[in-house]
Enzyme design. Sequence first.
Site, short mmCIF file in Angstrom:
data_model
loop_
_atom_site.label_atom_id
_atom_site.label_comp_id
_atom_site.label_asym_id
_atom_site.label_seq_id
_atom_site.Cartn_x
_atom_site.Cartn_y
_atom_site.Cartn_z
N ASP A 21 8.80 -21.46 3.82
CA ASP A 21 9.23 -22.08 5.08
C ASP A 21 10.66 -22.58 4.99
OD1 ASP A 21 8.29 -24.16 3.27
OD2 ASP A 21 8.41 -25.57 4.96
N GLU A 47 6.52 -26.61 2.53
CA GLU A 47 7.17 -27.53 1.60
C GLU A 47 8.11 -28.47 2.33
OE1 GLU A 47 10.34 -28.79 -1.37
OE2 GLU A 47 10.50 -27.78 0.56
#
Length: 416
Positions: A85, A180
Amino acid sequence: MTDYQYTVVDRFLRYVQIDTQSDPQSPTNPSTEKQKDLSRVLVAELHAMGIADAELDEWGYVYATIPANTDKADVPTICFCSHVDTSPDVTGAGVKPIIHAHYDGTDLVLPDDTAQVIRVVDHPDLAEQIGNDIITASGTTLLGADNKAGVAEIMDAANYLLTHPDIKHGRIRLLFTPDEEVGRGTEKVDMAKLDAQYGYTIDGESLGTLEDETFSADAVSIQIHGVSTHPGFAKGKLENALKIAADLLSSLPKDHLSPETTEDRQGFVHPTRMDGNQDQATVEFIIRDFTEVGLLEKETYLQNQLNEVLKQYPNSSATLTVHQQYRNMKQVLDAHPAVVENALEALRRSGLSARQRSIRGGTDGSRLSFMGLPCPNIFAGEHAFHSRQEWVSVQDMQHAVDVIVNVAQVWEERSS
């Protein structure tokens, strides 16, 4: 690896064009389904390399195994991990990567928004990149080097190990995580399935760095309950929750205790979100320090500031709730010195000047370390993350591939 045709740049240029932005307000796992778009690509590429067990689970995690090719039975299983991400702070849709070949040391003007200038004075690490090839976005998005540089580096290292069986290594697990950037990157990791003894996140900044210490981190949510009434008849009655929230933010110091006024080992109190109406409002903070004592001091300070503000609003109330996010991984790593020592040796073997340091942030390795996988952070070459001026060096990414390969080899050699 001087005769190796690296694939890391080609992979990186493809990966950054896939929008994988996570969403801190989403309750789902992963927080955005589009993160799986890249994860599915990774699984397909791993299958094409010959890694038959590569899989994407329902939570958006990719697991894969590079089998051991050594006769030694006691080589620990190590894991290499990066997150797919990108930050919610700046859009990651429509990324147009640009390679600035043979960088000459001047400022870089990004073409789609010429107000975005990567100035050497603001990015001193550029001074070490003269003659190298710099990759940026075009000025309207972030680049996504955080952490698609790490993803591409792990993928290229896997490709190298599978095509060079003369490099002896133990069993290697690959892990690519979602979310994350919103603090949930390890929330659904299946540690039994991962089945590794030591790990390394590939998610750091400058060439040659190994980070074995992170912030400890908490999130704070303050719920404010004001007194609402019709504004036409509000005299002596209305206590506006939004104004209470604004007064709290205004009471915070301007010259210290914030990200923009701290450095090195100084922690901070940082408001990240505010919403509501005159009746109720919510203010969210992140609290950072390298020690848990420091976290508690800052949370107590914030509570005291809230109490002082509420004295001006006698009929209103507020509750402050602390949520633990992650803790300084050095507490775990100090008990497992080999995981750091072997990485430092791998950096040296790669021809780099190894630099061991703390990071003013966190990685998936922070939580993984406390989940039973001691996991320091190796550089990926990413710079100016979470911004439109994000950049990475082609040569730094290639060096990171070398380091990953050498880490695997060092663990095999140092096992009896």
